[in-house]
Design a protein around this motif. Sequence first.
Motif, PDB file in Angstrom:
ATOM      1  N   ASP A   1     -14.839   9.768 151.357  1.00  0.00           N
ATOM      2  CA  ASP A   1     -15.758   8.633 151.447  1.00  0.00           C
ATOM      3  C   ASP A   1     -15.063   7.318 151.120  1.00  0.00           C
ATOM      4  N   ILE A   2     -14.214   7.328 150.116  1.00  0.00           N
ATOM      5  CA  ILE A   2     -13.491   6.105 149.748  1.00  0.00           C
ATOM      6  C   ILE A   2     -12.564   5.666 150.875  1.00  0.00           C
ATOM      7  N   ILE A   3     -11.873   6.620 151.491  1.00  0.00           N
ATOM      8  CA  ILE A   3     -10.987   6.298 152.615  1.00  0.00           C
ATOM      9  C   ILE A   3     -11.797   5.705 153.771  1.00  0.00           C
ATOM     10  N   VAL A   4     -12.934   6.342 154.077  1.00  0.00           N
ATOM     11  CA  VAL A   4     -13.801   5.830 155.146  1.00  0.00           C
ATOM     12  C   VAL A   4     -14.284   4.420 154.824  1.00  0.00           C
ATOM     13  N   GLY A   5     -14.686   4.195 153.569  1.00  0.00           N
ATOM     14  CA  GLY A   5     -15.151   2.873 153.157  1.00  0.00           C
ATOM     15  C   GLY A   5     -14.075   1.810 153.315  1.00  0.00           C
ATOM     16  N   LEU A   6     -12.835   2.147 152.968  1.00  0.00           N
ATOM     17  CA  LEU A   6     -11.734   1.202 153.110  1.00  0.00           C
ATOM     18  C   LEU A   6     -11.420   0.913 154.582  1.00  0.00           C
TER      19      LEU A   6
ATOM     20  N   SER B   1     -20.497   4.301 151.447  1.00  0.00           N
ATOM     21  CA  SER B   1     -19.341   5.204 151.428  1.00  0.00           C
ATOM     22  C   SER B   1     -18.632   5.155 150.081  1.00  0.00           C
ATOM     23  N   LEU B   2     -18.452   3.951 149.549  1.00  0.00           N
ATOM     24  CA  LEU B   2     -17.779   3.819 148.263  1.00  0.00           C
ATOM     25  C   LEU B   2     -18.618   4.373 147.118  1.00  0.00           C
TER      26      LEU B   2
ATOM     27  N   TRP C   1     -25.973   7.348 150.459  1.00  0.00           N
ATOM     28  CA  TRP C   1     -26.709   6.239 151.061  1.00  0.00           C
ATOM     29  C   TRP C   1     -27.539   5.553 149.970  1.00  0.00           C
ATOM     30  N   LEU C   2     -27.359   4.254 149.825  1.00  0.00           N
ATOM     31  CA  LEU C   2     -27.931   3.542 148.684  1.00  0.00           C
ATOM     32  C   LEU C   2     -29.289   2.908 148.940  1.00  0.00           C
ATOM     33  N   TYR C   3     -29.720   2.801 150.196  1.00  0.00           N
ATOM     34  CA  TYR C   3     -30.755   1.819 150.506  1.00  0.00           C
ATOM     35  C   TYR C   3     -32.111   2.378 150.926  1.00  0.00           C
ATOM     36  N   GLY C   4     -32.314   3.681 150.863  1.00  0.00           N
ATOM     37  CA  GLY C   4     -33.632   4.227 151.140  1.00  0.00           C
ATOM     38  C   GLY C   4     -33.947   4.390 152.612  1.00  0.00           C
ATOM     39  N   LYS C   5     -35.152   4.901 152.859  1.00  0.00           N
ATOM     40  CA  LYS C   5     -35.537   5.292 154.212  1.00  0.00           C
ATOM     41  C   LYS C   5     -35.755   4.098 155.139  1.00  0.00           C
ATOM     42  N   GLN C   6     -36.412   3.043 154.659  1.00  0.00           N
ATOM     43  CA  GLN C   6     -36.737   1.904 155.523  1.00  0.00           C
ATOM     44  C   GLN C   6     -35.471   1.182 156.000  1.00  0.00           C
ATOM     45  N   VAL C   7     -34.531   0.978 155.098  1.00  0.00           N
ATOM     46  CA  VAL C   7     -33.272   0.343 155.490  1.00  0.00           C
ATOM     47  C   VAL C   7     -32.468   1.286 156.388  1.00  0.00           C
ATOM     48  N   CYS C   8     -32.649   2.576 156.196  1.00  0.00           N
ATOM     49  CA  CYS C   8     -32.011   3.557 157.078  1.00  0.00           C
ATOM     50  C   CYS C   8     -32.491   3.361 158.517  1.00  0.00           C
ATOM     51  N   LEU C   9     -33.795   3.124 158.695  1.00  0.00           N
ATOM     52  CA  LEU C   9     -34.345   2.866 160.022  1.00  0.00           C
ATOM     53  C   LEU C   9     -33.766   1.573 160.604  1.00  0.00           C
TER      54      LEU C   9
ATOM     55  N   GLY D   1     -24.326  11.938 155.608  1.00  0.00           N
ATOM     56  CA  GLY D   1     -25.148  11.455 154.506  1.00  0.00           C
ATOM     57  C   GLY D   1     -24.992  10.022 154.053  1.00  0.00           C
ATOM     58  N   THR D   2     -24.054   9.240 154.619  1.00  0.00           N
ATOM     59  CA  THR D   2     -23.869   7.866 154.124  1.00  0.00           C
ATOM     60  C   THR D   2     -24.162   6.815 155.189  1.00  0.00           C
ATOM     61  N   ALA D   3     -24.827   7.201 156.267  1.00  0.00           N
ATOM     62  CA  ALA D   3     -25.209   6.256 157.317  1.00  0.00           C
ATOM     63  C   ALA D   3     -26.395   6.845 158.069  1.00  0.00           C
TER      64      ALA D   3
END
Length: 245
Positions: free
Chosen positions: A19-24, A80-81, A85-93, A166-168
């Motif tokens: 995940d860290i590599i992907v984030g970078l 990713s870092l 996923w930090l932002y919940g369902k609505q932001v996911c949409l 799981g992170t997008a």
Amino acid sequence: MGSYLVNATFQSKITEEADIIVGLIYTVFGICSLCGNSVLLYVSYKKKNLLKPAEYFMINLAISDRGMTLTLYPLAVTSSLSHRWLYGKQVCLFYAFCGILFGICSLSTLTLLSTVCCLKICFPAYGNRFRREHGRILIACGWAYAAIFACSPLAHWGEYGPEPYGTACCIDWHSSSVNTVAMSYTVALFVFCFIIPCGVIVTSYTLILITVKESRKAVEQHVSGPTRMSNVQAITVKVFENLCS
């Protein structure tokens, strides 16, 4: 129990190091995209009165790419870092909607650009009639086309959901395997937003290459020596001038 399922759904399925590599990587791509597209838009603004019709497609491509960078990359990088996923369902949409909207718009723009270039080079009788207003209309159609497919899951033709890792977020691919309506959306998306556009792009540039090759052969048959070479180069230059005229 419901809260546990939501948390489990938005938990990363890959290792924390990955995940860290992907984030970078996302960070580097995001910075490059933002800087490159911003420079293109700034230069286009400074020479707005000199823009040629086909250049509007390049500007629109920069706008859609920049929109994707600004809306998706900050959410993807921070998630990713954070290994989830930090932002919940609505932001996911919202994330999934923007990904589909800007992604399809970019592909539609490339498809339209390849078609216009093909008309100008291979069918100049039609291509030379292309004007700025035609470009603007086609760009508006490209945005409308993308908006239809981006809004459809919000109207429950198809579904948005978290990506398997799981992170997008994007299309809920799992629902396509169990729901006929969702499957029909996925099939339509694949055909009308991938197969057909890619087919048009490949066909257009193939026709351009064939036309250039035939023009070169025609020149080589009628002239020889240094004159032949200069005429071939002149044809090549003329072709690329037509692509942006």
